[in-house]
Scaffold this motif. Sequence first.
Motif, short mmCIF file in Angstrom:
data_model
loop_
_atom_site.label_atom_id
_atom_site.label_comp_id
_atom_site.label_asym_id
_atom_site.label_seq_id
_atom_site.Cartn_x
_atom_site.Cartn_y
_atom_site.Cartn_z
N GLU A 1 50.62 19.49 -0.79
CA GLU A 1 50.19 18.13 -0.45
C GLU A 1 49.47 17.49 -1.64
O GLU A 1 49.65 16.30 -1.93
CB GLU A 1 49.30 18.15 0.79
N LEU A 2 48.65 18.27 -2.34
CA LEU A 2 48.01 17.75 -3.54
C LEU A 2 49.05 17.35 -4.58
O LEU A 2 48.91 16.31 -5.25
CB LEU A 2 47.06 18.80 -4.11
N ALA A 3 50.12 18.12 -4.72
CA ALA A 3 51.18 17.79 -5.67
C ALA A 3 51.81 16.43 -5.32
O ALA A 3 52.10 15.62 -6.22
CB ALA A 3 52.24 18.88 -5.68
N ARG A 4 52.01 16.16 -4.03
CA ARG A 4 52.58 14.87 -3.63
C ARG A 4 51.67 13.72 -4.02
O ARG A 4 52.13 12.66 -4.46
CB ARG A 4 52.87 14.86 -2.13
N VAL A 5 50.37 13.91 -3.83
CA VAL A 5 49.42 12.86 -4.20
C VAL A 5 49.44 12.63 -5.71
O VAL A 5 49.47 11.49 -6.18
CB VAL A 5 48.01 13.22 -3.71
N LEU A 6 49.42 13.69 -6.48
CA LEU A 6 49.40 13.54 -7.94
C LEU A 6 50.71 12.95 -8.46
O LEU A 6 50.69 12.16 -9.42
CB LEU A 6 49.13 14.91 -8.59
N ASP A 7 51.83 13.29 -7.84
CA ASP A 7 53.10 12.65 -8.24
C ASP A 7 53.05 11.15 -7.99
O ASP A 7 53.54 10.35 -8.80
CB ASP A 7 54.26 13.27 -7.46
N ALA A 8 52.47 10.75 -6.85
CA ALA A 8 52.34 9.32 -6.55
C ALA A 8 51.39 8.65 -7.55
O ALA A 8 51.65 7.53 -8.01
CB ALA A 8 51.84 9.13 -5.13
N ALA A 9 50.32 9.33 -7.89
CA ALA A 9 49.33 8.76 -8.83
C ALA A 9 49.91 8.57 -10.22
O ALA A 9 49.50 7.66 -10.95
CB ALA A 9 48.10 9.65 -8.89
N ALA A 10 50.87 9.39 -10.60
CA ALA A 10 51.45 9.32 -11.95
C ALA A 10 52.18 8.01 -12.20
O ALA A 10 52.46 7.67 -13.36
CB ALA A 10 52.39 10.50 -12.17
N GLU A 11 52.46 7.25 -11.15
CA GLU A 11 53.18 5.98 -11.30
C GLU A 11 52.27 4.83 -11.71
O GLU A 11 52.77 3.74 -12.01
CB GLU A 11 53.86 5.62 -9.97
N PHE A 12 50.96 5.07 -11.76
CA PHE A 12 50.02 3.97 -11.97
C PHE A 12 48.98 4.35 -13.03
O PHE A 12 48.68 5.54 -13.22
CB PHE A 12 49.30 3.64 -10.66
N LEU B 1 49.20 5.91 -0.47
CA LEU B 1 49.39 6.18 0.96
C LEU B 1 50.62 7.06 1.18
O LEU B 1 51.51 6.70 1.97
CB LEU B 1 49.53 4.85 1.73
N PRO B 2 50.71 8.20 0.51
CA PRO B 2 51.86 9.08 0.74
C PRO B 2 51.78 9.72 2.12
O PRO B 2 50.70 9.86 2.71
CB PRO B 2 51.73 10.13 -0.35
N ASP B 3 52.93 10.09 2.65
CA ASP B 3 52.99 10.72 3.96
C ASP B 3 52.57 12.19 3.88
O ASP B 3 52.75 12.84 2.84
CB ASP B 3 54.40 10.65 4.54
N ALA B 4 52.05 12.69 4.99
CA ALA B 4 51.81 14.12 5.18
C ALA B 4 50.94 14.73 4.09
O ALA B 4 51.28 15.75 3.48
CB ALA B 4 53.14 14.87 5.27
N VAL B 5 49.78 14.11 3.85
CA VAL B 5 48.82 14.67 2.89
C VAL B 5 47.43 14.77 3.54
O VAL B 5 46.41 14.57 2.89
CB VAL B 5 48.78 13.86 1.58
N GLU B 6 47.41 15.10 4.82
CA GLU B 6 46.14 15.12 5.56
C GLU B 6 45.13 16.06 4.93
O GLU B 6 43.92 15.78 4.96
CB GLU B 6 46.40 15.54 7.01
N SER B 7 45.58 17.16 4.37
CA SER B 7 44.63 18.13 3.83
C SER B 7 43.90 17.61 2.60
O SER B 7 42.81 18.08 2.28
CB SER B 7 45.34 19.45 3.50
N VAL B 8 44.50 16.64 1.90
CA VAL B 8 43.87 16.07 0.71
C VAL B 8 42.89 14.97 1.11
O VAL B 8 42.04 14.59 0.32
CB VAL B 8 44.92 15.53 -0.27
N ARG B 9 43.00 14.48 2.32
CA ARG B 9 42.14 13.40 2.79
C ARG B 9 40.97 13.90 3.63
O ARG B 9 39.98 13.17 3.82
CB ARG B 9 42.96 12.40 3.62
N GLN B 10 41.05 15.15 4.13
CA GLN B 10 40.05 15.63 5.07
C GLN B 10 38.86 16.28 4.37
O GLN B 10 38.77 17.49 4.22
CB GLN B 10 40.67 16.62 6.07
N ASP B 11 37.95 15.43 3.91
CA ASP B 11 36.70 15.96 3.36
C ASP B 11 35.76 16.30 4.51
O ASP B 11 36.01 15.93 5.67
CB ASP B 11 36.06 15.00 2.36
#
Length: 215
Positions: free
Chosen positions: A115-126, A171-181
């Motif tokens: 899930e962290l990888a999905r977030v970082l891949d999305a972040a790489a676009e900006f 706002l990527p899908d299915a990354v709940e574990s990266v959002r749950q502080d």
Amino acid sequence: MQWTLVVPVKPPSRAKSRLADTASDALRPSLALAFALDTVAAALACPRVRDVAVVTDDGPAGRELAALGARIVAGEPGGGLNPALAHGAAAVRALRPRAAVAALNADLPALRPGELARVLDAAAEFPRAFLPDAAEVGTTLLAASPGHELRPAFGTDSRARHAASGAVELLPDAVESVRQDVDTGDDLRAALALGTGPRTAAAAARLLLGGGPRR
């Protein structure tokens, strides 16, 4: 893109005061350290993460985190979380000026590497991007691509502050574990429902033996 994550770790003895209704003063430090250890272990297992720089002046916590493979950045400045993150990012880029850097909260004990990888891949676009927390008020990750400053604005209403700073909300899908502080007892229960790392699970078991988190 490979990222260096900057993770701030407050001395466990002073961390997670909002868990006072869930964990005793004696247990909160071990919970806070468990959160950080599980967060860093999961981050280091992420295929998009080159390395992790932990910003802390707490010796015992630093040694345990270093044993996982994190680099410890000491000598954090005064002023709280944002100066500490800026200090960590500067230390990373002093060695690798073109590093892609992301600040990651230390209280994500359910963090999953994929899930962290999905977030970082999305972040790489900006140039700069951030991920809101599960409560949709705060921020759990702030990323800065090569050539761009991190400019952290964590704290109260950090979601709005990061958006106002020009960072793109992810706002990527299915990354709940990266959002749950985890700040409160309800947060802890939500993280446990997702499935935490082993250290948090063990620390939470001590809570359960003592009667469990209070509602």
